[in-house]
Scaffold this motif. Structure first.
Motif, PDB file in Angstrom:
ATOM      1  N   VAL A  54       0.790  -1.172  -0.012  1.00 30.28           N
ATOM      2  CA  VAL A  54       0.075  -0.092  -0.006  1.00 30.28           C
ATOM      3  C   VAL A  54       0.970   1.180  -0.084  1.00 30.28           C
ATOM      4  CG1 VAL A  54      -1.824   1.132   1.240  1.00 30.28           C
ATOM      5  CG2 VAL A  54      -1.706  -1.373   1.488  1.00 30.28           C
ATOM      6  N   SER A  55       0.602   2.100  -0.615  1.00 34.35           N
ATOM      7  CA  SER A  55       1.413   3.467  -0.798  1.00 34.35           C
ATOM      8  C   SER A  55       1.238   4.102   0.460  1.00 34.35           C
ATOM      9  CB  SER A  55       0.844   4.264  -2.107  1.00 34.35           C
ATOM     10  OG  SER A  55      -0.297   4.791  -1.672  1.00 34.35           O
ATOM     11  N   LEU A  56       2.161   5.078   0.661  1.00 33.64           N
ATOM     12  CA  LEU A  56       2.295   5.959   1.932  1.00 33.64           C
ATOM     13  C   LEU A  56       1.154   6.810   1.801  1.00 33.64           C
ATOM     14  CD1 LEU A  56       3.812   7.098   4.382  1.00 33.64           C
ATOM     15  CD2 LEU A  56       5.135   8.389   2.811  1.00 33.64           C
ATOM     16  N   GLU A  57       0.685   7.389   0.539  1.00 31.14           N
ATOM     17  CA  GLU A  57      -0.328   8.502   0.414  1.00 31.14           C
ATOM     18  C   GLU A  57      -1.401   7.698   1.143  1.00 31.14           C
ATOM     19  OE1 GLU A  57      -2.722  10.686  -2.907  1.00 31.14           O
ATOM     20  OE2 GLU A  57      -0.863  10.069  -3.375  1.00 31.14           O
ATOM     21  N   GLN A  99      -4.057   8.665   4.053  1.00 31.58           N
ATOM     22  CA  GLN A  99      -5.681   8.663   3.880  1.00 31.58           C
ATOM     23  C   GLN A  99      -6.358   7.863   4.940  1.00 31.58           C
ATOM     24  OE1 GLN A  99      -6.191   8.041  -0.437  1.00 31.58           O
ATOM     25  NE2 GLN A  99      -5.851   9.785  -0.755  1.00 31.58           N
ATOM     26  N   GLU A 100      -5.668   6.567   5.079  1.00 27.85           N
ATOM     27  CA  GLU A 100      -6.629   5.640   6.128  1.00 27.85           C
ATOM     28  C   GLU A 100      -6.388   6.369   7.554  1.00 27.85           C
ATOM     29  OE1 GLU A 100      -5.203   1.741   6.323  1.00 27.85           O
ATOM     30  OE2 GLU A 100      -5.448   1.158   4.214  1.00 27.85           O
ATOM     31  N   GLY A 101      -5.150   6.782   7.649  1.00 27.84           N
ATOM     32  CA  GLY A 101      -5.078   7.519   9.227  1.00 27.84           C
ATOM     33  C   GLY A 101      -5.992   8.674   9.170  1.00 27.84           C
ATOM     34  N   ASP A 143      -6.231  12.945  22.300  1.00 28.48           N
ATOM     35  CA  ASP A 143      -5.622  13.904  21.211  1.00 28.48           C
ATOM     36  C   ASP A 143      -5.175  12.480  20.463  1.00 28.48           C
ATOM     37  OD1 ASP A 143      -5.711  16.125  22.159  1.00 28.48           O
ATOM     38  OD2 ASP A 143      -4.068  15.930  23.680  1.00 28.48           O
ATOM     39  N   LEU A 144      -5.193  12.872  18.936  1.00 29.99           N
ATOM     40  CA  LEU A 144      -4.873  11.755  17.889  1.00 29.99           C
ATOM     41  C   LEU A 144      -3.652  11.880  17.500  1.00 29.99           C
ATOM     42  CD1 LEU A 144      -8.362  11.746  18.310  1.00 29.99           C
ATOM     43  CD2 LEU A 144      -8.020  10.275  16.092  1.00 29.99           C
ATOM     44  N   ASP A 145      -2.924  10.920  17.328  1.00 27.89           N
ATOM     45  CA  ASP A 145      -1.525  10.931  16.799  1.00 27.89           C
ATOM     46  C   ASP A 145      -1.611   9.841  15.502  1.00 27.89           C
ATOM     47  OD1 ASP A 145       1.144  11.582  16.179  1.00 27.89           O
ATOM     48  OD2 ASP A 145       1.751   9.888  17.536  1.00 27.89           O
ATOM     49  N   LEU A 146      -1.508  10.196  14.434  1.00 28.05           N
ATOM     50  CA  LEU A 146      -1.328   9.617  13.158  1.00 28.05           C
ATOM     51  C   LEU A 146       0.104   9.187  12.861  1.00 28.05           C
ATOM     52  CD1 LEU A 146      -4.002  11.422  11.174  1.00 28.05           C
ATOM     53  CD2 LEU A 146      -4.427   9.555  12.777  1.00 28.05           C
ATOM     54  N   ASP A 147       0.280   8.117  12.354  1.00 24.72           N
ATOM     55  CA  ASP A 147       1.666   7.636  11.955  1.00 24.72           C
ATOM     56  C   ASP A 147       1.577   6.345  11.038  1.00 24.72           C
ATOM     57  OD1 ASP A 147       4.562   7.544  11.925  1.00 24.72           O
ATOM     58  OD2 ASP A 147       4.749   6.669  13.706  1.00 24.72           O
ATOM     59  N   VAL A 148       2.654   6.038  10.305  1.00 23.78           N
ATOM     60  CA  VAL A 148       2.795   4.951   9.432  1.00 23.78           C
ATOM     61  C   VAL A 148       3.731   4.095   9.822  1.00 23.78           C
ATOM     62  CG1 VAL A 148       3.078   4.321   7.030  1.00 23.78           C
ATOM     63  CG2 VAL A 148       1.592   6.065   7.297  1.00 23.78           C
TER      64      VAL A 148
END
Length: 165
Positions: free
Chosen positions: A12-15, A19-21, A40-45
């Protein structure tokens, strides 16, 4: 005849992961607002997955959601919401109030106890059934400790067996 590749295993691409995050964050913010719970939400890959962490230093009501079964259920709901929005299967990981780190520490203890059984002469040590994510963590922990691990069983009975190389 060869099997078609599993869609869940396709890169799956980083983009797409970002988008999922974002979709997960939107869903979770709405859910927390409805429940009147601060966070508080923190998003990461990480490791090819969207990783969403919900933390709060002020609102202890978030702790009510950090039970492993509750986190697993909320993760599945969030995955469905993301899939509904993006049209793609999601393997995102949800962490609430550090529940994933706490579970990793528990799994490390399980692997350590299994290693002790092996040192005491057992040829292998079976761990309880657990989710695919938890089994992945167990495989990583076992490998870090110089052990070999394999998963056996089907569905909710799938579990990990650890042995010496």
């Amino acid at each position: 005849m060869t099997d078609a590749p599993d869609v869940a295993d396709a890169p799956v691409s980083l983009e797409s992961l970002e988008q999922e995050g974002d979709a997960a964050a939107d869903f979770l913010e709405g859910l927390l607002d409805i429940a009147d719970i601060g966070g508080d939400l923190d998003l990461d890959v990480r490791n090819g997955r969207a990783y969403v962490s919900v933390q709060s230093v002020e609102d202890t009501s978030l702790d009510r959601l950090s039970d492993p079964d509750t986190v697993a259920a909320l993760q599945e709901l969030t995955r469905l919401a993301v899939q509904n929005r993006t049209g793609h299967f999601s393997r995102l990981i949800l962490d609430i109030a550090g529940s994933r780190d706490a579970r990793r520490r528990e799994l490390e203890l399980l692997v350590d106890r299994a290693a002790e059984r092996l040192e005491d002469g057992a040829s292998q040590a079976s761990l309880p059934a657990m989710s695919s994510y938890e089994r992945k963590l167990v495989h990583d922990i076992a490998a870090d400790r110089g052990l070999v691990s394999e998963s056996y069983g089907e569905g909710p009975q799938r579990h990990t067996v650890i042995r010496r190389p």
